[in-house]
Design a protein around this motif. Structure first.
Motif, short mmCIF file in Angstrom:
data_model
loop_
_atom_site.label_atom_id
_atom_site.label_comp_id
_atom_site.label_asym_id
_atom_site.label_seq_id
_atom_site.Cartn_x
_atom_site.Cartn_y
_atom_site.Cartn_z
N LEU A 256 0.84 -1.19 0.00
CA LEU A 256 0.00 0.00 0.00
C LEU A 256 0.88 1.24 0.00
O LEU A 256 1.91 1.28 0.67
CB LEU A 256 -0.89 0.05 1.25
N SER A 257 0.46 2.25 -0.73
CA SER A 257 1.19 3.50 -0.72
C SER A 257 0.87 4.29 0.54
O SER A 257 -0.09 4.00 1.25
CB SER A 257 0.82 4.33 -1.96
N CYS B 264 -3.00 6.51 4.56
CA CYS B 264 -3.65 7.66 5.20
C CYS B 264 -5.17 7.59 5.01
O CYS B 264 -5.93 7.79 5.96
CB CYS B 264 -3.11 8.96 4.63
N ARG B 265 -5.59 7.34 3.80
CA ARG B 265 -7.03 7.26 3.55
C ARG B 265 -7.69 6.17 4.38
O ARG B 265 -8.80 6.33 4.87
CB ARG B 265 -7.28 7.01 2.06
N ILE C 154 2.26 8.74 -6.30
CA ILE C 154 3.10 8.29 -7.39
C ILE C 154 2.75 6.85 -7.75
O ILE C 154 2.70 6.49 -8.94
CB ILE C 154 4.58 8.43 -7.01
N TYR C 155 2.51 6.01 -6.74
CA TYR C 155 2.16 4.61 -7.02
C TYR C 155 0.89 4.52 -7.85
O TYR C 155 0.81 3.73 -8.79
CB TYR C 155 1.98 3.85 -5.71
N GLU C 156 -0.12 5.30 -7.51
CA GLU C 156 -1.37 5.26 -8.26
C GLU C 156 -1.13 5.69 -9.71
O GLU C 156 -1.67 5.09 -10.65
CB GLU C 156 -2.42 6.15 -7.61
N GLU D 53 3.97 -2.39 -13.14
CA GLU D 53 3.52 -3.46 -12.24
C GLU D 53 4.32 -3.43 -10.94
O GLU D 53 5.33 -4.13 -10.80
CB GLU D 53 3.65 -4.81 -12.93
N LEU D 54 3.87 -2.64 -9.98
CA LEU D 54 4.48 -2.61 -8.66
C LEU D 54 3.89 -3.75 -7.86
O LEU D 54 2.77 -3.67 -7.35
CB LEU D 54 4.20 -1.26 -7.99
#
Length: 237
Positions: free
Chosen positions: A66-67, A72-73, A146-148, A156-157
């Motif tokens: 998870l980023s 946070c969300r 950035i990940y999103e 593909e992270l």
């Protein structure tokens, strides 16, 4: 129910029959969900005894990727970011070798100050090989994850290896985070790869310890993995 505060540590959870009625479910998925929460260390009991809430659920398990934004969300905090640097430059030999690049090859480096509810929480440093980092130059890195963005571009992270330690804040870090030089920081060094094992990111995240903590929850059935918790009372901030 645990996340919302409807169920608090020490409270018994509803019976299987009550959960089935509430969520319009059969017993099998209810039992599977309760078993999963026990393995995560959030519930105790079982084997004929009513399960009791042991812990809050506002954590991010490091068993999933998870980023910071997603974390946070998930805890009801508002994520934010300010980009301090985004640059393409020759990478250090160790970095280029890790990315399987020729010595002196260019890489993309990012430095951002990350915030929770408007307050500094973490300094985020990340290095990407050029085929991944090029996507950041058509993205406003002050606007979100950035990940999103990379995922939306087909990057593909998939797998992250995290190493956690502590260090005293260097002068530049201390200035950005609003603490004294040498103040303790929690550091997560991360190497993220794709499903084929190709390295896509080398990251260094430095947290203020009064904004996040890392906890390992163990049960008799095994380790539930490492989780990241906020160390402030979200309801009071």
């Amino acid at each position: 129910m645990i996340t919302s505060g409807e169920l608090r540590p020490g409270d018994p959870i509803p019976s299987e029959a009550e959960l089935c009625r509430r969520f319009n479910s059969s017993r099998s998925p209810v039992r599977q969900a309760v078993t999963a929460l026990r393995h995560e260390g959030l519930l105790s009991g079982g084997q004929g005894r009513r399960s009791i809430v042991q812990s809050r659920a506002s954590s991010q398990s490091f068993t999933t990727l998870l980023s910071f934004t997603e974390w946070c969300r998930s805890i009801g905090a508002v994520p934010g970011q300010r980009t301090l640097e985004l640059a393409r430059r020759p990478g250090e030999d160790e970095v280029t070798a890790s990315f399987d690049l020729e010595p002196g090859s260019s890489v993309v480096e990012v430095l951002r100050l990350r915030t929770m509810d408007g307050a500094p929480a973490m300094l985020e440093r990340a290095v990407f090989p050029p085929e991944v980092g090029r996507h950041l130059f058509d993205f406003d890195t002050d606007t979100g994850s950035i990940y999103e963005h990379l995922t939306g571009q087909g990057v593909e992270l998939y797998r992250a290896e995290n190493r956690i330690d502590a260090l005293g804040a260097p002068d530049a870090d201390a200035d950005q985070l609003g603490v004294a030089p040498g103040a303790p920081l929690l550091r997560v060094q991360r190497r993220t790869s794709d499903p084929r094992g190709r390295l896509l990111e080398i990251a260094d995240d430095r947290y203020l310890p009064d904004r996040a903590a890392f906890t390992v929850v163990n049960t008799r059935s095994g380790a539930a993995g490492l989780s990241r918790f906020p160390t402030t009372d979200r309801t009071a901030s």
